[in-house]
Scaffold this motif. Sequence first.
Motif, mmCIF file in Angstrom:
data_model
loop_
_atom_site.group_PDB
_atom_site.id
_atom_site.type_symbol
_atom_site.label_atom_id
_atom_site.label_comp_id
_atom_site.label_asym_id
_atom_site.label_seq_id
_atom_site.Cartn_x
_atom_site.Cartn_y
_atom_site.Cartn_z
ATOM 1 N N LYS A 99 -35.239 -0.195 16.645
ATOM 2 C CA LYS A 99 -34.964 1.237 16.493
ATOM 3 C C LYS A 99 -36.143 1.973 17.105
ATOM 4 C CE LYS A 99 -31.343 1.804 13.638
ATOM 5 N NZ LYS A 99 -30.240 2.710 13.825
ATOM 6 N N TYR A 148 -34.926 9.930 15.478
ATOM 7 C CA TYR A 148 -34.493 8.822 16.307
ATOM 8 C C TYR A 148 -34.447 9.310 17.753
ATOM 9 C CZ TYR A 148 -32.982 6.815 11.862
ATOM 10 O OH TYR A 148 -32.944 6.345 10.589
ATOM 11 N N CYS A 202 -43.826 -3.263 14.143
ATOM 12 C CA CYS A 202 -43.749 -1.962 14.801
ATOM 13 C C CYS A 202 -44.737 -1.922 15.956
ATOM 14 C CB CYS A 202 -44.001 -0.824 13.820
ATOM 15 S SG CYS A 202 -45.665 -0.740 13.219
ATOM 16 N N ALA A 253 -36.853 2.203 9.525
ATOM 17 C CA ALA A 253 -36.770 3.382 10.392
ATOM 18 C C ALA A 253 -36.400 4.621 9.579
ATOM 19 C CB ALA A 253 -35.760 3.151 11.510
#
Length: 177
Positions: free
Chosen positions: A85, A164, A123, A145
């Motif tokens: 993501k 996002y 991450c 996320a």
Amino acid sequence: MSRVGKMPIPLPSGVDVTITADKISVNGPQGALSLPLTGQVIVKNENNTLTFAPTDETREANAMSGTVRALVNNMVNGCSKGFEKKLSLVGVGFRAQAQGDKLNLSLGFSHPVVHQMPDGVKCETPSQTEIIIKGIDRQKVGQVAAEVRSYRPPEPYKGKGVRYVDEVVVIKETKKK
């Protein structure tokens, strides 16, 4: 029968599946995942293709066949390719920095926000305003996320916050005199 449950899952090369009475395990180049099974779904592995069928014609068994098929498909995709993501920070002075299994965020608060990554989720921060969250478990990646986004969701007047990459924020018009 569930339309989703009827579709077979082709297994990519390098991924092997172990089916027992109470769980299904998927091993691949990215890692391994397992899912507990209920007695309502029959899973078969024939010629590197997984098929799913409800044990009886009840509504619950029918629904579970589609649910288990979707979860196992996510496990197969996660073990072969993985999920990711992408988040972006919009706002003056908003920064992100990955340090090991922690994500340090500067989001305009009086204190820095530190988010601890769970096991199996990594991450990366290619730039100060981009965050990429990766892992093999689709649910965990999406949950992390969402948690990072919840620290400062995009506000509707200027669009500042964590969003996002593909998210569209509708900007409201300001109040007129």
